[in-house]
Enzyme design. Structure first.
Site, short mmCIF file in Angstrom:
data_model
loop_
_atom_site.label_atom_id
_atom_site.label_comp_id
_atom_site.label_asym_id
_atom_site.label_seq_id
_atom_site.Cartn_x
_atom_site.Cartn_y
_atom_site.Cartn_z
N ASN A 88 0.01 -2.73 3.88
CA ASN A 88 1.13 -1.91 4.32
C ASN A 88 0.70 -1.18 5.58
OD1 ASN A 88 3.14 0.11 4.62
ND2 ASN A 88 3.52 0.12 2.43
N GLU A 146 14.28 0.64 2.71
CA GLU A 146 13.35 1.74 2.42
C GLU A 146 13.72 3.02 3.17
OE1 GLU A 146 9.07 0.48 2.00
OE2 GLU A 146 9.84 -1.34 2.96
N ASP A 157 -3.68 -3.04 -0.74
CA ASP A 157 -3.54 -3.05 -2.19
C ASP A 157 -4.33 -4.22 -2.77
OD1 ASP A 157 -1.84 -0.87 -1.99
OD2 ASP A 157 -0.03 -2.12 -1.98
N GLU A 160 -1.74 -7.15 -0.64
CA GLU A 160 -0.98 -7.03 0.59
C GLU A 160 -1.47 -5.85 1.43
OE1 GLU A 160 3.11 -4.93 -0.31
OE2 GLU A 160 2.70 -6.36 -1.92
N SER A 218 7.83 -1.43 -0.79
CA SER A 218 8.16 -0.48 -1.86
C SER A 218 8.57 -1.18 -3.15
CB SER A 218 9.27 0.48 -1.42
OG SER A 218 8.81 1.34 -0.41
N TYR A 278 7.69 6.24 -6.80
CA TYR A 278 8.43 7.34 -6.21
C TYR A 278 9.18 8.24 -7.18
CZ TYR A 278 7.64 4.41 -2.11
OH TYR A 278 7.06 3.64 -1.14
N GLY A 298 3.70 5.09 2.77
CA GLY A 298 4.45 6.30 2.53
C GLY A 298 3.62 7.56 2.76
N ARG A 323 -2.71 0.70 4.57
CA ARG A 323 -3.14 0.74 3.17
C ARG A 323 -3.22 -0.68 2.62
NH1 ARG A 323 1.19 2.53 0.14
NH2 ARG A 323 1.25 0.52 -0.91
#
Length: 315
Positions: free
Chosen positions: A270, A16, A255, A268, A148, A214, A274, A253
């Protein structure tokens, strides 16, 4: 808030790296705009111990993936007695591993999709049909410790599953095979341990993959997410609980998916999301009335929560 001399860690050697550099540059620009004495630090270019020689007061970690989110860099910074942003060693290591994350959530009674684990040393491709039958015919395949959406695939046949697992093994020795939840996908930013407004994502891609995150301009983001007030409260509370039981802290974050039955399922966590122009936490913060610069300053402030001191005699 006196942050002192701040190193923004970005880049690194993970898969990443490209996203990390974009996140780091955006964060560095925001810090400089607020008059912070901040500078870029890429572990690829300089040994980590250089941070001590530079008399850094704290570190804002924008390293995504392995080496940045898995507790490695956090442990090294603690050994050097340098405060840093976000989750500590334990929370970072747990959240980086999708399998351990799901096991802890299950143990704590939190909703997450049915799954199986494939180990590179023992996985039998002939088991794929039984796995597909057990999981209603569609699964997500995920390397256990990548972010990602790298190495991920959505498959609907035994042959495709065998190939997807083989591909995922190129990234990790353990692979998560997760029952696909048909429904809306949500993400919930966490800032200073409190949930931000949820975001609902919609993409024409097969799933919310690397390109959707992205590169593509076809992905749509809805914030407010279109939930009722009660559903929004429930989802935020679920995210905060999921964040807490993994020993995460500071910011991150979560999800999640909402199935056809209205049930939310955790996917999951994070711990270093990002912070690019298309990233989700800045979008949620904006809806909450926060500028990108203020968000960055609040993330930087999480470094003050660290309370550790390695005795000088062992340093």
């Amino acid at each position: 808030m006196n942050l002192g001399k701040v190193a923004v860690l970005m880049g690194g050697a993970s898969a990443e790296r490209e996203v990390s550099l974009k996140s780091g540059e955006a964060v560095l620009k925001a810090l400089l705009s607020r008059g912070v004495d901040a500078f870029k630090f890429d572990p690829i270019d300089s040994p980590l111990h250089t941070l001590s020689e530079l008399n850094v007061d704290r570190v804002v970690i924008m390293l995504h993936g392995r080496g940045g989110e898995d507790g490695t860099i956090q442990g090294a910074l603690e050994f050097m007695n340098i405060p840093y942003t976000g989750s500590g060693v334990l929370g970072s290591a747990l959240a980086m591993d999708k399998i351990h994350t799901k096991q802890i959530w299950q143990t704590c009674g939190l909703p997450t999709a049915n799954y199986r684990v494939a180990d590179k040393s023992s996985f039998d491709p002939t088991s794929c049909k039984a796995i597909m039958d057990e999981m209603s015919g569609t699964v997500m395949v995920k390397p256990a410790r990548e972010g990602s959406s790298i190495g991920m695939a959505k498959v609907s046949s035994a042959n495709a599953l065998a190939q997807a697992v083989k591909t995922a093994f190129e990234y990790d020795n353990q692979v998560l095979i997760e029952q696909y939840i048909e429904g809306d996908e949500f993400t919930i930013g966490i800032l200073q341990d409190n949930a931000l407004p949820s975001i609902r994502m919609s993409t024409p891609n097969i799933f919310y993959d690397y390109a959707a995150k992205y590169q593509d301009r076809t992905t749509e983001y809805f914030c407010p997410a279109g939930l009722s007030e009660q559903e929004e409260r429930d989802l935020r509370a679920l995210a905060e609980r999921a964040f807490s039981v993994l020993s995460a802290s500071g910011w991150g974050r979560i999800d999640a998916m909402r199935g056809a039955n209205g049930q939310f399922y955790l996917l999951e966590l994070n711990t270093i999301p990002g912070m690019t122009a298309t990233s989700l936490v800045p979008k949620a913060a904006k809806v909450a009335g926060m500028s990108f610069e203020q968000l960055v300053m609040d993330i930087a402030a999480t470094s003050f929560d660290k309370n550790f001191a390695v005795p000088k005699e062992v340093r």
